[in-house]
Design an enzyme around this catalytic site. Structure first.
Site, PDB file in Angstrom:
ATOM      1  CE1 TYR A 267      -3.639  -2.568   0.366  1.00  0.00           C
ATOM      2  CE2 TYR A 267      -2.410  -3.312   2.284  1.00  0.00           C
ATOM      3  CZ  TYR A 267      -3.416  -3.502   1.341  1.00  0.00           C
ATOM      4  OH  TYR A 267      -4.190  -4.655   1.384  1.00  0.00           O
TER       5      TYR A 267
ATOM      6  CB  ILE B  87       0.955   5.679   3.169  1.00  0.00           C
ATOM      7  CG1 ILE B  87       2.487   5.728   3.261  1.00  0.00           C
ATOM      8  CG2 ILE B  87       0.412   4.476   3.934  1.00  0.00           C
ATOM      9  CD1 ILE B  87       3.002   6.012   4.652  1.00  0.00           C
ATOM     10  CB  CYS B  88      -3.189   3.332  -0.198  1.00  0.00           C
ATOM     11  SG  CYS B  88      -4.963   3.108  -0.531  1.00  0.00           S
ATOM     12  CG  MET B  89      -2.452   3.071   5.562  1.00  0.00           C
ATOM     13  SD  MET B  89      -1.203   3.270   6.870  1.00  0.00           S
ATOM     14  CE  MET B  89      -2.246   3.287   8.321  1.00  0.00           C
TER      15      MET B  89
END
Length: 301
Positions: free
Chosen positions: A220, A227-229
């Site tokens: 991610y 950052i893919c969160m």
């Protein structure tokens, strides 16, 4: 006796006829003058009474106001109540002459009262910003103290240019059973370096977090080190989240997303850039706001 009486009568008639005519005239004039004075006095008294009746239509001897006076007084009392109060500045501007005077006043600019109100309004955002800065500073100081007391040395923090609002965070540990941990051992990578910048309204808005080094694939981590969160977005953020909790969640996401250290020739040497990370993050947030955040299937780790 009869002769005596006749003589007396003749004497009286003679005296009457021989009296001074001016005496009779003055006597008559005094009577006329008295009558004239009485007439003037009566006329004056009558005029005074008429004037009193005009001022007091209810009657000279009646102290209570008449019907017309009562209505006029009542209307005068109600007039100020029905009309809303007008500010002194507005009243002065309304009665400050004709169009030329008003135009000159408009060119002269706002009065002292208007300028003071504008200055007071401009102080409100400044006071709010100062309060937000104090809240952010206290929260970050507490975060630093908590991280310094960590016993497992999970992460460590360095301030960028001594700024309390710009951190470089070193992630020293990930799951030791993961392939990422094996990559770190094989490449002698002691930590994964990340940068966190905290906005003015932190902790009510999330920090912007990106990976600096090494260059990672999957897990991610996107272009530029974004950052893919979901918890790093305004929609998924909570002011209760701490930096330590966010870093632990990131370490778990790296392992879950099968993150690896990039070993491709040439590409591994290229560093992430902040500009590219910001553009990537904005794009993924817009995409997830449109389609929602989907939990990866179990087969993806």
């Amino acid at each position: 006796m009869a002769t005596l009486l006749r003589k007396i009568g003749l004497i009286r008639l003679h005296n009457r006829d021989t009296e001074d005519p001016k005496h009779h005239h003055n006597h008559r004039g005094g009577g006329q003058q008295s009558a004239s004075l009485r007439g003037k006095g009566g006329a004056k008294s009558g005029g005074h009474k008429q004037q009193q009746q005009q001022q007091h239509p209810g009657g000279a001897g009646d102290s209570s106001p008449g019907p017309g006076k009562g209505k006029g007084k009542r209307a005068a009392e109600l007039a100020p109540r029905d009309k809303p109060p007008q500010p002194a500045g507005a009243a002065g501007a309304a009665g400050a002459g004709g169009p030329r005077e008003r135009a000159a006043g408009a060119r002269a600019g706002p009065g002292p009262a208007v300028a003071a109100a504008a200055a007071a309004g401009s102080l409100v955002p400044a006071a709010r910003q100062q309060h937000c800065t104090q809240v952010r500073s206290r929260r970050l100081m507490k975060e630093l103290q908590d991280i310094a007391r960590l016993s497992d040395r999970f992460i460590s923090v360095e301030l960028v240019d001594e700024s309390l609002f710009d951190w470089n965070v070193k992630l020293h540990q990930v799951d030791k059973d993961s392939v990422l941990w094996q990559d770190m051992k094989e490449t002698n990578t002691e930590f994964i370096l990340l940068n966190l910048t905290f906005p003015d309204n932190f902790p009510f808005s999330p920090p912007f977090m990106r990976v600096l080094s090494p260059r990672l694939e999957n897990g991610y981590v996107l272009d530029g080190g974004a950052i893919c969160m979901e918890l790093l977005t305004p929609r998924g953020w909570s002011s209760a989240y701490t930096v330590e909790a966010v870093m632990r969640q990131f370490a778990a996401s790296l392992v879950k997303g099968q993150g690896r250290i990039c070993r491709k020739a040439g590409k591994s040497k290229k560093s992430f850039s902040r500009k590219e990370a910001e553009a990537t993050f904005k794009s993924l947030v817009k995409t997830h706001e449109k389609y929602g955040w989907v939990t990866p299937p179990v087969s993806d780790g």
